[in-house]
Design an enzyme around this catalytic site. Structure first.
Site, PDB file in Angstrom:
ATOM      1  N   PHE A  89       0.818  -1.225   0.000  1.00 40.17           N
ATOM      2  CA  PHE A  89       0.000   0.000   0.000  1.00 40.17           C
ATOM      3  C   PHE A  89       0.847   1.268   0.000  1.00 40.17           C
ATOM      4  O   PHE A  89       0.364   2.340  -0.340  1.00 40.17           O
ATOM      5  CB  PHE A  89      -0.945   0.010   1.215  1.00 40.17           C
ATOM      6  CG  PHE A  89      -0.316   0.453   2.514  1.00 40.17           C
ATOM      7  CD1 PHE A  89       0.304  -0.455   3.350  1.00 40.17           C
ATOM      8  CD2 PHE A  89      -0.330   1.795   2.876  1.00 40.17           C
ATOM      9  CE1 PHE A  89       0.890  -0.041   4.539  1.00 40.17           C
ATOM     10  CE2 PHE A  89       0.259   2.215   4.069  1.00 40.17           C
ATOM     11  CZ  PHE A  89       0.871   1.296   4.901  1.00 40.17           C
ATOM     12  N   LYS A  90       2.109   1.128   0.375  1.00 40.31           N
ATOM     13  CA  LYS A  90       2.936   2.320   0.489  1.00 40.31           C
ATOM     14  C   LYS A  90       3.158   2.998  -0.863  1.00 40.31           C
ATOM     15  O   LYS A  90       3.568   4.152  -0.909  1.00 40.31           O
ATOM     16  CB  LYS A  90       4.246   1.988   1.172  1.00 40.31           C
ATOM     17  CG  LYS A  90       3.990   1.550   2.623  1.00 40.31           C
ATOM     18  CD  LYS A  90       5.206   1.626   3.477  1.00 40.31           C
ATOM     19  CE  LYS A  90       4.861   1.425   4.947  1.00 40.31           C
ATOM     20  NZ  LYS A  90       4.519   0.019   5.260  1.00 40.31           N
TER      21      LYS A  90
END
Ligand SMILES: *Cc1c(COP(=O)(O)O)cnc(C)c1O
Length: 434
Positions: free
Chosen positions: A106-107
């Site tokens: 998700f980063k």
């Protein structure tokens, strides 16, 4: 919109300065002075909006005219160029897949958005911008990928030696060009502390344009708000209680979710699961922050024992532990639990969840068993693709059939890192002389 430092409410600045500084000069984190609300009409008609349109709407509430509307929309189209699908596990439970970006975690959302915003602002600088980032695993590669070949920007990734998976290490040490990986003999918290010290060091600051790309940077937090709205959009039964479970380490992802809720997104409860590094779980229980030594776990991107974003959460809730407890449930899980969670999801739903997602899944199940509810919509935030953690998934006796091409390619490259102790003086010398 102005941003204040969590160390001093009167220390105000604009978005540009908040982004380019990373941390406030008094050591605080920047928070928006108020949380803007989203027009109720959006929630009624949310299915008419694309993910990018929703993202633009949210971002513009914080950034206002500091980036022109056209430019901001361009940044969003370029940064948020992959989906966040909500996958149904059963009648009540879903997984929000946040791993469809280039580094499969998700980063990518935060890093890609931040890189483009910084590149935009860096055009006006007289000298190169140096970005420091501490990583517990996935931040490094997302930031490396986001900033790779960006004009006028150099990136230094500090990662704890031996505490990231082999694949994660490959992902963050094989870019080259404007990206340098520093291998620190210490923990993630040591890396984070080096970054913070450097940001305040007068000698370094007088020589270099310096900023940080950790989740302490407000430009990483804002794009993480987007996908909570996108998740809500995809839920079929929007009128039921909605529980969102976020596997948590440094608490950036959870903070963004809480901001989404404060903006008006109708989420009933947030669940912040932790691994054996249970500082946050204990905080919810006792109202006190007790920093412990970091332990290495199967959900290594959450091996954090002094979560930076906690001060943001405390501020957003005006320091009131009871209202924090109203919105957040937390529970911690051991490595054995994590393996059990992976097995359980696979057996029941034929879905392979990664070790971090497993913590989210277990925490959601735990919450549901405690409140004894059977009418709800539960969303587990799946923060990374399971193939990034194949060694742990194998412990659950699951054969991974499909490995994304990107991971296969990176695993063939050779690591390039600069080893370093956790002593600030050594790091400082390096920064002054590279
Ligand atoms: C970073 C990370 C987390 C923890 O997110 P925070 O915002 O630091 O709480 C969880 N899972 C994965 C896969 C991560 O990379």
């Amino acid at each position: 919109m102005k941003f204040y430092s969590t160390n001093n409410k009167n220390n105000l600045t604009d978005f540009r300065t908040a982004v380019m500084q990373g941390l406030a000069d008094d050591g605080g984190l920047y928070n928006p002075i108020f949380i803007p609300s989203i027009d109720k009409n959006l929630f009624v008609n949310i299915n008419d909006f694309s993910f990018q349109e929703i993202s633009y709407l949210i971002a513009s509430k914080f950034i206002e005219e500091e980036i022109s509307p056209d430019k901001l929309f361009e940044i969003i189209l370029d940064a948020i160029n992959f989906p966040a699908p909500l996958i149904q596990l059963d009648d009540r439970n879903y997984v929000l897949e946040l791993f469809h970006g280039p580094t499969l975690a998700f980063k990518d959302f935060g890093a890609r958005f931040m890189a483009r915003v910084m590149e935009h602002f860096a055009k006006d600088l007289d000298k190169e911008l140096n970005i420091l980032v501490a990583t517990s695993g996935d931040t490094g590669s997302a930031v490396a990928d986001g900033f790779y070949e960006k004009e006028g920007i150099k990136v230094f990734i500090l990662y704890p030696s031996g505490m990231v998976s082999e694949l994660q290490e490959k992902q963050l040490t094989t870019y080259g060009k404007n990206i340098t990986a520093l291998e620190i003999s210490g923990t993630f918290d040591d890396c984070q502390s080096l970054v913070k010290q450097a940001l305040f060091d007068k000698d370094i600051r007088s020589k270099l344009n310096l900023s940080s790309a950790n989740s302490i940077n407000i430009s990483r937090l804002i794009p993480q708000i987007f996908y909570y709205f996108e998740a809500y959009k995809q839920l079929e039964k929007k009128s039921e209680n909605i529980f969102v479970s976020v596997p948590s380490g440094n608490l950036g992802n959870l903070t963004a979710g809480l901001i989404a809720k404060k903006m008006g997104l109708p989420i009933t409860k947030f669940i912040g699961g932790t691994n054996s590094n249970d500082v946050f779980t204990k905080f919810i229980e006792t109202g006190k922050l007790e920093i412990k030594k970091t332990i290495k776990t199967y959900a290594n991107a959450m091996d954090v024992s002094n979560p930076s974003n906690l001060t943001r959460i405390v501020d957003i809730y005006s320091n009131d532990i009871n209202s924090i407890r109203e919105d957040i449930f937390s529970e911690s899980f051991s490595d054995d639990d994590i393996v059990m969670g992976i097995k359980d999801v696979y057996k029941k739903n034929n879905y392979i969840i990664d070790p971090h997602g497993s913590v989210g899944y277990l925490a959601l199940q735990k919450y549901i068993s405690e409140i004894d509810q059977d009418v709800y919509q539960g969303v587990v935030v799946e923060t990374a693709h399971h193939a990034k953690f194949s060694d742990i998934v194998k412990k659950a006796n699951i054969d991974i059939q499909h490995i994304p091409t990107r991971l296969i390619e990176v695993s063939k490259k050779s690591k390039q890192s600069i080893p370093m102790s956790k002593e600030f003086e050594e790091f400082k010398n390096y920064m002054l002389c590279f």
